[in-house]
Design a protein around this motif. Structure first.
Motif: not given
Length: 236
Positions: A55, A84, A101, A105, A108-109
Motif C-alpha cells: 500500500t 476488511e 471506506d 481499504r 488498496d491492498t
C-alpha cells in the motif's frame, strides 16, 4: 538460479510457498510489511528478508531497487491480501452495510497493491529469460460461481473481497495479453486455514500453497492468462 519474490510472505500461504520454493532451489525474497517478522521468517527458511508494504509506493519502489541491485527477478508471487469485510465476530459485512471506506481499504491492498508491485518489478521481469507472475485470487472471484444458486460461493454475502479478487482476474488476463513473453496466471488456493480468516478454513496451508507453487514453476511454454485451482481451470 531462479529468483522469486513473494509478497505477504512472513506467514500463512506466502510463508509455505516460500518454504517450498526455497526447497526447489529458488533464491526467495520473503517480502513483509513488518521487518522483524519478515527477518525471523526468512531466517527459518534460508530466504532473504525484504521490507515491502504493497500500500506504500515508496516501500514498493525501494524493494524493487534492492532486488535490481542484487541481480534481478524471475518470479513474482502477488500473495499479500486483506479481507476488511470479515469482522471480529466471524461475520461478514454484506451489501447493506458496506461502506466506501471498507471497499477502498480492500482494493488498496488487493488490487492497487498488485498493480503497484507489478509496475515496479516489470522492468526486472522483462529482463528475465523465463518470467512468471502468480496472482493469488479466490474462488469468490468467479462470477459464474457466485451467480450460481446452490453453490458455496453463491451463499457468500460479502462484496468487497470477491470484487477485489474478480479485479485481480481481469488484471491477470490483461497483463498476460500485454506481455505474451511472460507466464501470468491467477490461482485459487482454496479455503485455507490462515490468520486472514481466523483459521476457519477447511484445509492446511500445505494444501493451499500447492497450486501457487505449481504455477510459480511453470516454464516458458506453460499456460498464461489462466484462472486455476488444484483441480484445473475455473470458470470466470
Amino acid at each position: 538460479m531462479t529468483t522469486t519474490l513473494i509478497t505477504g510472505a512472513n506467514k500463512g500461504l506466502g510463508f509455505e510457498t516460500a518454504r517450498r520454493l526455497v526447497a526447489q532451489g529458488h533464491t526467495v525474497y520473503l517480502a513483509s510489511r513488518d521487518a522483524g517478522r519478515g527477518r525471523r521468517a526468512a531466517e527459518r527458511l534460508g530466504a532473504r528478508a525484504i521490507g515491502l508494504d504493497v500500500t506504500d509506493e515508496a516501500s514498493v519502489q525501494a524493494a524493487a531497487t534492492t532486488v535490481a541491485a542484487e541481480g534481478g527477478l524471475d518470479v513474482l508471487v502477488n500473495n499479500a491480501g486483506v479481507a476488511e469485510e470479515w469482522t471480529d465476530e466471524n461475520g461478514v459485512i454484506g451489501a447493506g452495510e458496506l461502506t466506501g471506506d471498507v471497499m477502498l481499504r480492500t482494493f488498496d491492498t488487493n488490487v492497487f497493491g498488485v498493480v503497484r508491485v507489478l509496475h515496479a518489478f516489470l522492468p526486472l521481469l522483462r529482463r528475465s529469460a523465463a518470467p512468471v507472475v502468480v496472482n493469488v485470487s479466490s474462488g469468490l472471484a468467479s462470477l459464474t460461481r457466485v451467480s450460481t444458486p446452490g453453490s458455496p460461493a453463491h451463499a457468500y454475502p460479502g462484496v468487497a473481497y470477491p470484487a477485489s479478487k474478480t479485479a485481480i482476474n481481469m488484471i491477470t488476463v490483461q497483463y498476460a495479453k500485454a506481455f505474451p513473453g511472460m507466464r501470468i496466471n491467477a490461482v485459487e488456493p482454496g479455503y485455507t486455514k490462515t490468520d486472514l480468516n481466523r483459521h476457519s478454513g477447511v484445509q492446511s496451508v500445505e494444501q493451499g500453497a500447492g497450486i501457487i507453487v505449481r504455477m510459480a514453476l511453470v516454464g516458458p511454454t506453460g499456460p498464461t492468462g489462466t484462472y486455476t485451482d488444484e483441480t484445473g481451470t475455473l470458470p470466470w
